[in-house]
Write an enzyme that holds these catalytic residues in place. Structure first.
Site, PDB file in Angstrom:
ATOM      1  N   THR B 202       0.827  -1.213   0.000  1.00  0.00           N
ATOM      2  CA  THR B 202       0.000   0.000   0.000  1.00  0.00           C
ATOM      3  C   THR B 202       0.861   1.264   0.000  1.00  0.00           C
ATOM      4  O   THR B 202       1.882   1.339   0.664  1.00  0.00           O
ATOM      5  CB  THR B 202      -0.891  -0.012   1.251  1.00  0.00           C
ATOM      6  OG1 THR B 202      -1.664  -1.195   1.243  1.00  0.00           O
ATOM      7  CG2 THR B 202      -1.811   1.200   1.275  1.00  0.00           C
ATOM      8  N   GLY B 241       2.507  -2.871   8.278  1.00  0.00           N
ATOM      9  CA  GLY B 241       2.773  -3.167   9.677  1.00  0.00           C
ATOM     10  C   GLY B 241       4.203  -3.627   9.885  1.00  0.00           C
ATOM     11  O   GLY B 241       4.852  -4.135   8.955  1.00  0.00           O
ATOM     12  N   GLU B 485      -6.898  -5.084   3.372  1.00  0.00           N
ATOM     13  CA  GLU B 485      -7.047  -6.248   2.476  1.00  0.00           C
ATOM     14  C   GLU B 485      -8.163  -6.056   1.460  1.00  0.00           C
ATOM     15  O   GLU B 485      -8.933  -6.973   1.187  1.00  0.00           O
ATOM     16  CB  GLU B 485      -7.274  -7.532   3.291  1.00  0.00           C
ATOM     17  CG  GLU B 485      -6.129  -7.907   4.194  1.00  0.00           C
ATOM     18  CD  GLU B 485      -4.788  -7.964   3.475  1.00  0.00           C
ATOM     19  OE1 GLU B 485      -4.755  -8.392   2.305  1.00  0.00           O
ATOM     20  OE2 GLU B 485      -3.784  -7.549   4.074  1.00  0.00           O
TER      21      GLU B 485
END
Lengths: 723, 723
Positions: B202, B241, B485
């Site tokens: 992303t 993350g 997601e």
């Protein structure tokens, strides 16, 4: 827009138009951009000189210069944004006053909310007290008074981030329920903050059901005192704002007992902390209830009472009193006790419900006009997400709702003011209607607007989830409005009880209050609309809402009647109808909201451009409601499936129409960047740059990594005594 | 229950039964209760010896002894809770393994979540890393392996509060997309944590639309390297993350350019921090993206690349490769790139979506069985709020949904495992169906369960809003699942595209995948149900769902066709249908979920008690869906208004039936108190005592009031230079 546009290319669309950067092209923008946040202006931002040498940036835009994707949205407004702002404020003079207040507050660094998203609960609380204290000085300095026209804009300008709000409720409660002597005794020191008050009603075990409160106040005739106790853990006061750490006094609601007789819940003024050193008074245990979803700035507190004695005069006694010999005297309707709640309930809706939705719409719609993602047409530039029908369908109905609730709230405010004047003259005739009204509307508005803010948040994808977007705090705060000042389902059932009663009265030919006269004229039949344009007629859709409300009220009344006649006990029959009763109450309130919007639009005839766009929003609000609750309208065939298709077609058509004015419509809410406090929603639309710069200030970046030396280094160096 | 019951009395119900406490009765419970939290057990808690001398308490109950209002709910279960737990786990042996893992984790103080609600983002992150590191040791100590049966329960036992989850995705990505050499090179050091990986896909400017990613990887043939850049601010990686503060490496997705040609998005392994001192590597800028609604424990990060060079071998090349001379070779379908996403998407649903809903149901239903508020029948004790129809109507459909999604998820997991085996053998035939399936279900499940958790939160009133209830963190966390997601609307439209394609194929008589064969058999007509009991037949309601799905797909296909035939360009026509396409996709997924639940219930015939209650839940899930989406079923007259009334009647009847088993049904989820981490949801139901005790530990009570000396004291003493 970008001097060095990068090719967009995927495996599926290779072609000669795909330019390729040379290997090793120097990074076109600096790694740690030094851009400072520029002061924001409402208009003309783009023309300001940049503090930065933009020639160094391929990005070509820095904070303060308006993103061309947003600028283009503003050029095509179909109406005067400034005039609409004035209309929303209630006149250009109000706009001027509001802006002056906002300017004075926002230019004062003590009131800054800049690092709010990084602060702990303790820091937020301290800041809120600091602001509240500073506000006294500021008001003096600015010449603002408690009765001045600026007052209502101050809280708005502070976005509610200020302490002592319950102190105001404390004062209002004394003013409404106290005798002249009590007002003379308590209001002056409270006004001068020689004491800090709170309003202690809710208990650990009881919220909306006031009759169930367990705190007791027993009259001791020998000492002429009330003895207050919270005799069980569930009786502990829990939630009152300003009480956890600040308040020295509180209005405490307790069951009054005199000579063995319970007289129900009454308010008592109680000192809880020393005015000298702030220590807890004898018999008092108090503290903070801990972390919540929001309201970190407020010290919601708990309070336990163990044989706390207050003099007889501390029971607020404008409407009832215990005399020295223990005689209990009523001076008016006990219903007055509910009036404080009703006023608080409605006064909150503007600042705590409608404004947050307007902010959320502003953020989400501006962001959707600068966020480009995927392609509408192969080969073209990526599209603004606001151009996708699905995105329009998420956001524009919420925008319409913000306007709808703004207008209905103004209407309610007028009703309330009238009611307040009546109560002052001990005329309680309209209280039942006002109470039923305010209950249902509080429930509808809070529920609707909370969902709407959540939709705005979700519509911004991942970036909406960042606290820096401003949306999470708007959401977690507005969510509380569904809970405080009366749980929504219970409120809806209060409205429903009123509706059922009025429906019965109307059916028996008795007179009913004006707002429910429509219940007596159930027109059978079908919607006369013949094509999708017919559904842009307010008469058509208002009548559909009316029909649905009457049907739901009458069918539930019939079910209730049937159950009782079949031998089910009344209270049990009521319980078995509550799901449908709540639905009926909502339909009633929805109908009134649509009707009020349509009537408001009609009155705008002097301002053609504004009337036209407001008409579109009214249509959208109404048709969205029909589209989303189709079953209610289809159920008895009032609308046919074919008509529902027309509704859908008109509804979807409206999205494309309103989309063109979406940015001007949120600009008209006239929020400053500081009040939005959002990296996504700023006037200039420089969302990526702002997200990046704000993230730099996070303690997760400004403080050294707490985990490296202790855990990560030993792990990576394999010096952990593991495996 | 209470040795010294306090009279409940209001003004409206005075009577001789109203006992009155004597003035000055000593407070019956201590001001600062010294109760310690007792260790919790699943069963038999009530019989444990209390650490406290309860004789001092009028309350008569302390933590650990089960509230009689909850105990009574458990005595009347219509089925074996233990057997249902085993069924949910997939057998008693699984239950045993799970409990052993949970016990091992929860008895280890390093994994404690006790003070989590009071911690800052930095503290949460540090704790998550500590836990992740400790977990390695724990696994060794317990003999747990990466391929063992315990693995799936470890994350659950940690409630996800652990670092390095993206490290797992990093490894999975290499395992799926990497060559044997790459796997051999990277997986062993990753397994041993000699490096920490992240998964950087992303970007600030692009999420779900992968083709739009702007990061570039240009092949430099002279040095046999790829040169990676994030050439614009919007190209910056944002959100991954473990990347903000922990990771040393990342799989970075970038547009591959070779000799001026773009080949689309490919994954590259990149080192971002030094293994020696954790400093950023040359050309790398990285940090944390700041505060979010939840996931404080995760260091979601940003990453900018400026001419970062990696050797040619660092492109994951199982399915495609750039050869030394610049030749680009494909070895399989590029669709494989999506498979990692698909697997992650589905693997998350169980832990991140269904379990949180089960927890929320457990908390809200247990609380509703001990919270008493208002009276159902005048003169009686206040009622449990779970006895109100409106409360049942809020909570029980969510409980049914938790079961429905649990079962459909199991089914999907099987499909996925089969798909994974096929992909391993380079059989991609079923990928489109699997992708469409997983997309729609991800959207439906996340959206449904998120709303459900929010309903549970709101249903607990003010106490639900306290972080100590556990509900706010469940909500803010599950909300993210709607976004990460794959954005839900986009996912639904992917499913819709598949459905439209299959519908066209089916209409043309061509074969379609099994899951959509039903689209080819549009049965016209009307629902045959004649009374409310008929709607308890799975055939009746499953067919209603099927009919609604077919109607929505076919009518939208027709609208699309009409638009195109009327000259609207294809992409524009598609956009104009997207609101309805998303609706159709949801209806399809809802239908499959209902059908799967009904089929699952049928297979439970060996366990009569369980089958019966599951049948009720299945009926409730199905009828709730019809009741809540009535318009969809009424639209073409498949259901009549009279039939909808039957649905409503059966639906409301079911609430009262399932209510009796509500507590046992959540007990069967078998969450420990530590895993719920909720003052409202504990097994013993001592909600008020626990709220009070937990609040004591808040920093707002344990730290001195930061505002008193500085602001409150000068204000109250009037020493501020004000006014």
């Amino acid at each position: 827009m970008n001097t060095q546009e990068h090719p967009q290319a995927g495996t599926s669309s290779l072609g000669p138009q795909d330019k390729v950067p040379a290997a090793g092209t120097p990074g076109a923008w600096p790694r740690q951009a030094a851009a400072r946040r520029l002061p924001r202006g409402r208009v003309g931002q783009a023309s300001r000189m940049s503090l930065l040498d933009t020639s160094k940036y391929s990005q070509g835009s820095v904070l303060g210069s308006v993103n061309p994707d947003l600028a283009s949205e503003r050029r095509t407004a179909s109406f005067s944004v400034e005039k609409l702002t004035a209309r929303l404020d209630g006149g250009a003079e109000q706009t001027r006053i509001r802006r002056a207040v906002v300017e004075a507050i926002e230019s004062d660094p003590v009131f800054s909310r800049e690092n709010q998203y990084f602060q702990s609960q303790n820091e937020r609380y301290e800041a809120a007290v600091r602001k509240a204290v500073h506000l006294q000085r500021k008001m003096h300095e600015m010449g603002w008074t408690e009765s001045g026209p600026e007052l209502k804009y101050i809280y708005r300008a502070l976005s509610g981030d200020v302490a002592f709000l319950l102190h105001r409720v404390f004062m209002r409660c004394i003013s409404v329920l106290g005798s002249d002597e009590q007002i003379a005794k308590w209001i002056p020191p409270a006004t001068q903050y020689r004491l800090i008050g709170s309003y202690a009603q809710t208990e650990l075990g009881h919220g909306t059901y006031l009759q169930g409160l367990e705190t007791t106040a027993v009259f001791d005739i020998t000492t002429q005192e009330f003895i207050l106790n919270t005799p069980k853990i569930s009786a502990m006061k829990w939630w009152p704002g300003d009480m956890g750490r600040s308040a020295t006094h509180a209005v405490v609601f307790a069951q009054l007992y005199v000579q063995g007789q319970c007289y129900g819940v009454h308010p008592f003024i109680l000192q809880i902390r020393s005015l000298q050193d702030h220590s807890l008074c004898p018999g008092i245990t108090a503290g903070d209830i801990g972390p919540k979803m929001n309201f970190e700035h407020t010290d919601n507190g708990y309070l336990m009472l163990q044989n706390v004695r207050v003099p007889r005069e501390n029971m607020l006694n404008k409407f009832c009193e215990v005399q020295p010999d223990g005689t209990y005297i009523k001076r008016g309707s006990p219903k007055i006790n509910y009036f404080t709640m009703t006023t608080v309930r409605i006064s909150l809706i503007s600042d705590e419900v409608i404004l947050p939705l307007m902010k959320a719409c502003t953020i989400a719609i501006r962001y959707s006009a600068v966020r480009r993602q995927s392609k509408l047409k192969p080969g073209e530039q990526e599209a603004k997400i606001l151009d996708y029908q699905t995105q329009q369908e998420k956001l524009l109905p919420q925008l319409a709702a913000a306007y709808a609730f703004h207008f209905i709230n103004k209407y309610l405010q007028e009703l309330l003011n009238r009611g307040y004047r009546e109560v002052q003259t001990k005329n309680f005739d309209n209280l039942p209607e006002l109470h039923a009204f305010s209950s249902g509307f509080k429930a509808l508005a809070t529920q609707y607007c909370t969902s709407a803010v959540e939709i705005c948040l979700r519509a911004c994808g991942g970036h909406g989830y960042s606290l820096l977007s401003g949306l999470p705090s708007l959401y977690t705060k507005i969510l509380a409005s569904c809970i405080y000042e009366g749980e929504n389902t219970i409120l809806l059932l209060q409205t429903a009880r009123f509706l059922i009663k009025c429906f019965s009265a109307a059916s028996a030919g008795q007179p009913v209050p004006p707002s429910v006269i429509y219940l007596s004229v159930m027109k059978a039949g079908k919607c006369p609309a013949k094509n999708k344009l017919d559904f842009l007629s307010p008469d058509i859709y208002t009548e559909a809402y009316q029909h649905a409300a009457v049907r739901l009220v009458s069918s539930t009344a019939a079910k209730l009647q049937d159950l009782i006649q079949s031998g089910v006990k009344k209270h049990e029959a009521w319980n078995q109808c509550t799901v449908q009763l709540a639905q009926a109450a909502k339909a009633h309130c929805h109908y009134i909201t649509v009707k009020n919007f349509a009537e408001t639009v009609e009155k705008l005839e002097t301002e053609a451009g504004i009337q036209k766009i407001m008409k579109h929003l009214c249509d959208l609000f109404a048709l969205h409601g029909i589209f989303s609750n189709a079953g209610v309208f289809l159920h008895d065939g009032y609308l046919s499936g074919a008509q529902m298709d027309m509704v859908t077609a008109s509804y979807l058509d409206l999205l494309a129409v309103i989309r063109k004015d979406a940015v001007p419509l949120v600009d008209a809410f006239d929020f400053t960047d500081k009040s939005l406090n959002s990296a996504l929603g700023s006037y200039d639309g420089q969302v990526y740059q702002r997200l990046y710069e704000w993230a730099q200030k996070s303690p997760t970046n400004t403080q050294t990594n707490p985990a490296y030396e202790r855990y990560l280094k030993p792990l990576l160096h394999n010096t952990l005594s593991k495996l």
